[in-house]
Write a protein that holds these residues in place. Structure first.
Motif, PDB file in Angstrom:
ATOM      1  N   LYS A  38       0.761  -1.080   0.097  1.00  7.98           N
ATOM      2  CA  LYS A  38       0.163  -0.195   0.064  1.00  7.98           C
ATOM      3  C   LYS A  38       1.032   0.818   0.089  1.00  7.98           C
ATOM      4  N   TRP A  39       1.904   1.468   0.442  1.00  9.79           N
ATOM      5  CA  TRP A  39       3.114   1.954  -0.326  1.00  9.79           C
ATOM      6  C   TRP A  39       3.237   2.733  -1.376  1.00  9.79           C
ATOM      7  N   PRO A  40       3.253   4.055  -1.513  1.00 12.92           N
ATOM      8  CA  PRO A  40       3.379   5.343  -0.248  1.00 12.92           C
ATOM      9  C   PRO A  40       1.869   6.277  -0.586  1.00 12.92           C
ATOM     10  N   TYR A  41       0.848   5.108  -1.344  1.00 13.00           N
ATOM     11  CA  TYR A  41      -0.736   6.212  -1.795  1.00 13.00           C
ATOM     12  C   TYR A  41      -1.570   6.082  -0.755  1.00 13.00           C
ATOM     13  N   ASN A  42      -1.499   4.561  -0.402  1.00 15.76           N
ATOM     14  CA  ASN A  42      -2.701   4.061  -0.014  1.00 15.76           C
ATOM     15  C   ASN A  42      -3.066   3.691   1.789  1.00 15.76           C
ATOM     16  N   LEU A  43      -2.090   4.212   2.582  1.00 17.05           N
ATOM     17  CA  LEU A  43      -2.052   4.189   3.961  1.00 17.05           C
ATOM     18  C   LEU A  43      -2.907   4.752   4.905  1.00 17.05           C
ATOM     19  N   GLY A  44      -4.426   4.953   3.664  1.00 22.64           N
ATOM     20  CA  GLY A  44      -5.605   5.808   4.556  1.00 22.64           C
ATOM     21  C   GLY A  44      -4.847   6.765   4.932  1.00 22.64           C
ATOM     22  N   TYR A  45      -6.533   6.967   5.818  1.00 21.81           N
ATOM     23  CA  TYR A  45      -5.911   8.844   6.794  1.00 21.81           C
ATOM     24  C   TYR A  45      -5.150   9.265   7.591  1.00 21.81           C
ATOM     25  N   LYS A  46      -4.694   9.866   7.409  1.00 20.60           N
ATOM     26  CA  LYS A  46      -3.616   9.676   8.804  1.00 20.60           C
ATOM     27  C   LYS A  46      -2.880   9.070   9.074  1.00 20.60           C
ATOM     28  N   TYR A  47      -2.945   7.928   7.643  1.00 21.11           N
ATOM     29  CA  TYR A  47      -1.936   6.373   8.093  1.00 21.11           C
ATOM     30  C   TYR A  47      -1.495   6.156   8.514  1.00 21.11           C
ATOM     31  N   TRP A  48      -3.092   5.884   8.973  1.00 24.75           N
ATOM     32  CA  TRP A  48      -3.451   5.058   9.540  1.00 24.75           C
ATOM     33  C   TRP A  48      -3.672   3.594   9.356  1.00 24.75           C
ATOM     34  N   ILE A  49      -3.229   3.458   8.720  1.00 22.97           N
ATOM     35  CA  ILE A  49      -2.890   2.092   8.426  1.00 22.97           C
ATOM     36  C   ILE A  49      -1.047   1.477   8.809  1.00 22.97           C
ATOM     37  N   LEU A  50      -0.419   2.529   8.124  1.00 24.91           N
ATOM     38  CA  LEU A  50       0.879   2.095   8.222  1.00 24.91           C
ATOM     39  C   LEU A  50       0.330   2.262   9.939  1.00 24.91           C
TER      40      LEU A  50
END
Length: 454
Positions: free
Chosen positions: A407-419
């Protein structure tokens, strides 16, 4: 201009646009699989249940003795949820990578290599190494599972047969005697042919559970005499035992890869969720009730708590020993498949009877597990060690890393919550690995030093 992710594995090379997940909308890996002797949904479910209903569930009452009734039940459910979620992340990541590369199938080790190559640039240099690390961990983990299964069968066969002998026979001799039967079950060449064995094994397992529950409910003491929470120092052993019981990542990947209809594996009502929901509740229930019944007398396997002079108890020991014996073939399939198909078959293909070498490998694997079983016949700590060391890495840490990478780097969710979520999961896995491995090794050393092999 958007950066372009490059995923390379073997001769194919795929350049991708990150926002679209680098997938071809017209390519579905599931529709391009061509697996010989593939398994049906029912056969896959049977194998799944067999993979999870092994020796681990019989160790759950002892795990609850460590954690207490309340903590044990809550943490078992939580660990089960984490395991299910991590397996879904792994399966989904493999699917996305297959679409990117337009290949029908990827092994676990190839998947993590491709994932790291498409993730943060700092991880690219570890891609090639990661493939070998995963294979080594899978081989160690599944060989450890086989070793635990061998120890379990040896201990229980000794319990059954010693009373008929003039003098009790050493556990090591029983282990050596079982060498030939285990070689035979590991000689079954594929999962399709193993399915009938797994079905029989599941019937024996469920019958054993019925008798165990009869014993448990026949003399339930007051629940007030059981501790609700355990000590923090002992919880890593609980984590290792429970994770060992609820993780079978190597078998799960092998089963999904060999399915006739792999689309039926995931999803809300797929084979994975159905099997794991049933298994997690069963583990929590057996652990809770087993510790409630036997308390501080709970042993490393609940079968060892049964009245071994009673016919029903002997049936449980016999049934479950046969079931675990059959399961050895399923667990041993994974390391043999990795070592032979990924590393040895191509190098030995020039030989006239190369298939003989494969069976030599199978025999060698059984011999290794027999030697380990003789050297370290400690069922409980051994379960915790392999659960903490390998299950944490393969079943929790690596899937979370792969989810970040695909999912790097554009699909990590709102405010990078997935990361953030995945980093939290990785930390849990690493803490479980370190603390659980240390505690299990310390327990093994302590027991060996005092000569306690119970």
């Amino acid at each position: 201009m958007k950066p372009t992710c490059v995923v390379s594995l073997g001769p194919k090379r795929y350049n991708s646009e990150p926002e679209s997940h680098d997938t071809s909308p017209n390519y579905d890996p599931h529709e391009h699989r061509n697996v010989s002797r593939s398994t049906t949904n029912f056969e896959t479910l049977i194998h799944m249940l067999k993979a999870f209903l092994g020796t681990g569930i019989l160790a759950m009452p002892e795990a609850f003795k460590i954690a207490g009734l309340a903590h044990g039940f809550i943490f078992t459910i939580l660990i089960g949820i984490i395991c299910i979620y991590s397996l879904h992340m792994l399966i989904q990541a493999q699917y996305v990578l297959c679409k990117r590369m337009q290949v029908p199938l990827l092994t676990y080790s190839d998947s993590i290599k491709a994932a790291l190559r498409s993730g943060p640039s700092a991880l690219h240099k570890f891609a090639d190494l990661s493939s070998y690390v995963v294979d080594v961990f899978l081989i160690i983990y599944q060989t450890g599972m086989c070793c635990v299964y061998l120890i379990f069968v040896s201990v229980n066969v000794k319990q059954l047969l010693d009373e008929f002998l003039p003098e009790p026979m050493a556990l090591e001799l029983y282990t050596l005697i079982l060498l030939t039967p285990f070689v035979l079950i590991l000689s079954v060449p594929n999962l399709k042919w193993l399915a009938p064995f797994s079905f029989v094994s599941n019937l024996l397992t469920l019958g054993s559970f019925g008798i165990i529950l009869y014993y448990i409910f026949s003399e339930l003491p007051s629940i007030k005499n059981r501790q609700l929470v355990g000590t923090l120092y002992e919880l890593p052993l609980f984590f290792g035992t429970t994770l060992f019981a609820l993780e079978a990542v190597g078998v799960v990947i092998a089963l999904e890869n060999n399915m006739k209809t792999p689309k039926s594996f995931g999803g809300y009502f797929g084979v994975l969720n159905f099997a794991m929901f049933f298994v997690t509740l069963l583990y929590a229930g057996i652990g809770f009730l087993g510790y409630w019944r036997y308390g501080e007398e709970t042993r490393s396997s609940i079968t060892l708590n049964l009245e071994n002079k009673n016919l029903l108890a002997k049936l449980v020991v016999g049934f479950y020993s046969v079931a675990i014996f059959i399961s050895y073939g399923l667990q041993g399939f994974v390391p043999v498949d990795i070592m032979w198909n990924r590393y040895l078959s191509k190098r030995l293909s020039h030989l006239k009877h190369a298939w003989i070498c494969e069976y030599i490998l199978r025999i060698a694997l059984v011999i290794v597990t027999v030697l380990l079983g003789i050297l370290i016949p400690l069922l409980g700590p051994f379960i915790s060690l392999f659960g903490a060391f390998c299950s944490s890495t393969l079943g929790i840490v690596f899937p979370a890393i792969m989810d970040i990478c695909v999912k790097w780097p554009y699909n990590l969710g709102y405010k990078y919550w997935i990361l953030i979520k995945n980093i939290f999961i990785i930390v849990i896995g690493i803490l479980g690995l370190l603390s659980g491995s240390y505690k299990a090794i310390a327990e093994i050393v302590r027991n060996l030093s005092i000569g306690d092999y119970s």
